[in-house]
Design an enzyme around this catalytic site. Structure first.
Site, PDB file in Angstrom:
ATOM      1  N   THR A  38      -7.889  35.100  61.188  1.00  0.00           N
ATOM      2  CA  THR A  38      -8.059  33.905  60.369  1.00  0.00           C
ATOM      3  C   THR A  38      -9.126  34.126  59.296  1.00  0.00           C
ATOM      4  O   THR A  38      -9.998  34.963  59.475  1.00  0.00           O
ATOM      5  CB  THR A  38      -8.507  32.788  61.343  1.00  0.00           C
ATOM      6  N   GLY A  48     -10.894  32.763  66.346  1.00  0.00           N
ATOM      7  CA  GLY A  48     -10.760  33.235  67.719  1.00  0.00           C
ATOM      8  C   GLY A  48      -9.625  32.518  68.406  1.00  0.00           C
ATOM      9  O   GLY A  48      -8.734  31.962  67.745  1.00  0.00           O
TER      10      GLY A  48
HETATM   11  N1  ASP Z   1      -8.318  30.405  65.600  1.00  0.00           N
HETATM   12  C1  ASP Z   1      -6.981  30.764  65.160  1.00  0.00           C
HETATM   13  C2  ASP Z   1      -5.961  30.017  65.982  1.00  0.00           C
HETATM   14  O1  ASP Z   1      -6.148  29.914  67.190  1.00  0.00           O
HETATM   15  C3  ASP Z   1      -6.713  32.220  65.259  1.00  0.00           C
HETATM   16  C4  ASP Z   1      -7.738  33.106  64.590  1.00  0.00           C
HETATM   17  O2  ASP Z   1      -8.895  32.766  64.496  1.00  0.00           O
HETATM   18  O3  ASP Z   1      -7.353  34.168  64.119  1.00  0.00           O
HETATM   19  O4  ASP Z   1      -4.987  29.605  65.450  1.00  0.00           O
END
Ligand code: ASP
Length: 337
Positions: A203, A255
């Site tokens: 992300t 995360g």
């Molecule tokens: N937090 C994001 C999600 O759970 C994923 C990420 O941080 O890459 O959609």
């Protein structure tokens, strides 16, 4: 006695002035996701590309902040670049759903106004963070989802694309591998219960403090590989993946989203500053290393407080990240050291 009071006042004023002068005029921090990015799988060329992408996004935010632009504009400038960069899990190059499509989530919050905007599960908006901002600035809502969000964005003139624009061969390969692991393990690969090893998140997010003392935060993502049933993560949820308040701090998380939602991570950090008087660093460390780590919640966050302090803790192997401020400090990093 009078002289004594005069001296004390003078010393206190001098100390306050020193502290004030020490405060940077603007601060900008970004992340490109946290996760298991083992060094042995990272080639020097790929690492250079990641670093260049982060540097470019940092510079975009810096250009806005240096010239007196707003924290919101700096966040938007950096995130749109990261969304357009296929290396990161947002916009082009987003991770794929179980159906092989890209479904995008994004949000932004202004610490100055307390307003926020978010979109979730969109498939055709080229830059989801611009749609989130539109929701914040041009609607009375906070979150729009799916087709409705797409209609709203295109009626305001935002660029739309076919879903195939977001899909890269690397993400198709990643999805194939995750599905293979799912088959071999026999475990249901519902994002939130299942975390195939070696899968990184990715992300993107940004937080800013501008010259007027205003804070803003934004986050954008494709979510988690192999997600299904219209799963939505923490990124578009105000208080979970994104939060900003001029009285405390601006936060963007990355995360395993389900953990960040259940623990209201971004707001929890701001609340700790507001109610306990903890420093930004102590509060951020407590959430990432104690609260989340002990329950298996992998990830990290970036945050800047109203004094311009920055925290970037993560409990995963790495987190693509960088920050800069008006005093000339600047860094980009991927791993712990
Ligand atoms: N937090 C994001 C999600 O759970 C994923 C990420 O941080 O890459 O959609």
């Amino acid at each position: 006695m009078r002289f004594f009071y005069f001296l004390i006042t003078l010393l206190l004023t001098m100390a306050a002035t020193l502290i004030w002068q020490d405060k940077p005029e603007y601060v900008f921090a970004i992340h490109g996701g946290a996760g298991a990015m083992s060094r042995d799988k990272m080639t020097p060329e790929l690492e250079a590309q990641y670093r260049a992408g982060l540097e470019e996004a940092l510079s975009a935010g810096e250009t806005v902040l240096k010239s007196g632009g707003s924290a919101e504009d700096a966040v938007i400038a950096a995130i749109t670049l990261l969304e357009d960069n296929p290396l990161f899990n947002a916009g082009k190059g987003a991770v794929l759903t179980n159906a092989g499509t890209a479904e995008l989530d994004a949000s932004i919050m202004s610490g100055r106004t307390g307003l926020a905007g978010a979109i979730a599960g969109v498939k055709t908006i080229r830059n989801p963070i611009l749609a989130a901002r539109l929701v914040m600035d041009s609607s009375e809502h906070v979150m729009l989802t799916g087709k409705g969000a797409e209609t709203f964005a295109s009626s305001h003139g935002l660029k739309t694309v076919k879903n195939s624009y977001f899909i890269t061969p690397q993400r198709q390969e990643q999805l194939r591998k995750v599905k293979e692991e799912e088959k071999a393990s026999g475990k249901h690969a519902d994002a939130g219960q299942y975390d195939p090893s070696g899968k990184k998140f990715g992300t993107v997010g940004a937080v800013a403090l501008d010259r007027n003392g205003n804070l803003a935060a934004g986050t954008s993502t494709g979510g988690m590989t192999n997600k299904r049933y219209g799963r939505v993560g923490d990124a578009p949820i105000i208080g979970a993946g994104t939060y900003a308040n001029n009285n405390t701090c601006a936060v963007s998380c990355t995360g395993h989203g389900e953990y960040f939602i259940r623990n209201v991570v971004a707001y929890d950090l701001a609340a700790m500053l507001e109610y306990t008087g903890k420093t930004l660093e102590d509060a951020a460390n407590q959430i990432i290393f104690k609260k989340l780590k002990t329950i298996g919640g992998e990830g990290g966050l970036i945050a800047v407080d109203k004094q311009g302090n920055v925290a970037m803790p993560f409990n995963s192997e790495g987190m693509y990240r960088g920050y800069l401020n008006s005093k000339g400090e600047r860094m980009v990093a991927i791993y712990k050291d």
